[in-house]
Design an enzyme around this catalytic site. Structure first.
Site, PDB file in Angstrom:
ATOM      1  N   GLY A  15     -20.355 -21.984  11.083  1.00  0.00           N
ATOM      2  CA  GLY A  15     -20.820 -20.605  11.247  1.00  0.00           C
ATOM      3  C   GLY A  15     -19.875 -19.735  12.057  1.00  0.00           C
ATOM      4  N   ASP A  35     -11.436 -28.764   8.572  1.00  0.00           N
ATOM      5  CA  ASP A  35     -12.800 -29.241   8.855  1.00  0.00           C
ATOM      6  C   ASP A  35     -12.927 -30.683   8.374  1.00  0.00           C
ATOM      7  OD1 ASP A  35     -15.512 -27.356   9.519  1.00  0.00           O
ATOM      8  OD2 ASP A  35     -15.896 -29.401   8.772  1.00  0.00           O
ATOM      9  N   ASP A  56     -10.252 -34.644  10.491  1.00  0.00           N
ATOM     10  CA  ASP A  56     -11.171 -35.127  11.526  1.00  0.00           C
ATOM     11  C   ASP A  56     -10.402 -35.080  12.840  1.00  0.00           C
ATOM     12  OD1 ASP A  56     -12.710 -36.537  13.322  1.00  0.00           O
ATOM     13  OD2 ASP A  56     -13.116 -38.215  11.974  1.00  0.00           O
ATOM     14  N   TYR A 150     -24.557 -32.086  25.417  1.00  0.00           N
ATOM     15  CA  TYR A 150     -23.701 -31.037  24.857  1.00  0.00           C
ATOM     16  C   TYR A 150     -23.061 -30.210  25.970  1.00  0.00           C
ATOM     17  CZ  TYR A 150     -22.609 -26.575  22.605  1.00  0.00           C
ATOM     18  OH  TYR A 150     -21.985 -25.439  22.191  1.00  0.00           O
ATOM     19  N   VAL A 183     -25.443 -18.238  19.618  1.00  0.00           N
ATOM     20  CA  VAL A 183     -24.858 -17.348  18.609  1.00  0.00           C
ATOM     21  C   VAL A 183     -25.654 -17.467  17.318  1.00  0.00           C
ATOM     22  CG1 VAL A 183     -22.764 -16.775  17.331  1.00  0.00           C
ATOM     23  CG2 VAL A 183     -22.572 -17.748  19.641  1.00  0.00           C
ATOM     24  N   THR A 185     -25.578 -17.966  14.191  1.00  0.00           N
ATOM     25  CA  THR A 185     -24.978 -18.495  12.965  1.00  0.00           C
ATOM     26  C   THR A 185     -26.108 -18.647  11.945  1.00  0.00           C
ATOM     27  OG1 THR A 185     -25.411 -20.727  13.733  1.00  0.00           O
ATOM     28  CG2 THR A 185     -23.252 -19.815  14.267  1.00  0.00           C
TER      29      THR A 185
END
Ligand SMILES: NC(=O)c1ccc[n+]([C@@H]2O[C@H](COP(=O)([O-])OP(=O)(O)OC[C@H]3O[C@@H](n4cnc5c(N)ncnc54)[C@H](O)[C@@H]3O)[C@@H](O)[C@H]2O)c1
Length: 246
Positions: A15, A35, A56, A150, A183, A185
């Site tokens: 996103g 990605d 990766d 996180y 955010v 996304t």
């Protein structure tokens, strides 16, 4: 307009990555979205009219190969945006499985380190006075229950930013971070629809009264990579509607 640069954006199919790719493309740069999801990278690149790469970031050899291959095909990478990350691991300190924590550390910290190392080595070898922008999070500075795995990975991203900045400054390479609050996304918009209790709870923590749009985050990344930020290195710029003030 200045010379177009080669801009490598990890997690570019996601996103925020897509928004950053669009912003650099619109600024006249040559964008490569990388990605781990190869199909998504291709689809995003086709849609935006930019290049793509399956990568990766936790695979050090693949990162080194990618940095060299990009250079051979397009020329030296001038800007690296470390946007790839895992956000989906949640859990209280007393409940989270160590393996889940390791998965987030592996991508958000070790992966960011790995691709930064690969690209920085090429920048130094080429004498490229480049810019690196890491996508952090204000969660690294302000805790929310259940999000510590996180958030602690993003605190490490802020530290990694300063580590890289101090060591790479002598090569004319600047390293900064953009630290958003939540955010909007497409994924977050779906998980937290407007008017939902979860959306209201987040909004009430933000002095400017709303969650960020992707288009309110991407310009900060473009700025930190630009000549306008020539004397800025080692900062983590909060783009959070004032959430850190509370
Ligand atoms: N969405 C938010 O509210 C928010 C807030 C603050 C910070 N951030 C940060 O912004 C960045 C982008 O988040 P997003 O919301 O767009 O998430 P997203 O899940 O939409 O995008 C992340 C992308 O990273 C890719 N990725 C994951 N592991 C990878 C790997 N090992 N190698 C390469 N690519 C990999 C995914 O395939 C995905 O396309 C993340 O670093 C995230 O932590 C997001």
């Amino acid at each position: 307009m200045s010379e177009p640069r080669i801009v490598l954006i990890t997690g570019g199919a996601g996103g925020i990555g897509r928004g950053i790719a669009t912003a650099f493309r619109d600024a006249g740069d040559r964008v490569v979205v990388a990605d781990v999801d190869a199909d998504a990278a291709r689809a995003t690149a086709d849609e935006l009219g930019v290049a793509h790469l399956a990568l990766d970031i936790t695979d050090a050899e693949a990162a080194a190969r990618a940095a060299e291959a990009l250079e051979a095909e397009y020329g030296p990478v001038g800007v690296l945006v470390n946007n790839a990350g895992i956000l989906s691991v949640h859990g209280a300190l007393t409940e989270l499985e160590p393996g889940a924590y390791r998965s987030i550390v592996d991508v958000n910290i070790v992966g960011t380190f790995t691709i930064t190392q690969a690209v920085a080595r090429r920048m130094i070898a080429n004498g490229t006075r480049g810019a690196i922008v890491n996508i952090s999070s204000i969660g690294g500075r302000q805790p929310t229950p259940g999000m510590g795995a996180y958030e602690s990975s993003k605190a490490a991203v802020d530290s990694l930013t300063r580590w890289a900045a101090i060591e790479l400054a002598g090569h004319g390479i600047r390293v900064n971070a953009v630290a958003p609050g939540p955010v909007l996304t497409p994924m977050l918009r779906m998980g937290m629809p407007e008017g939902s209790p979860a959306r209201e709870a987040w909004s009430s923590r933000i002095p400017l009264g709303k969650l960020a749009e992707v288009e309110e985050v991407a310009p900060a990344v473009v700025f930190l990579a630009s000549e306008g930020a020539a004397h800025i290195t080692g900062v983590s710029l909060a783009v959070d509607g004032g959430q850190l003030l509370t």
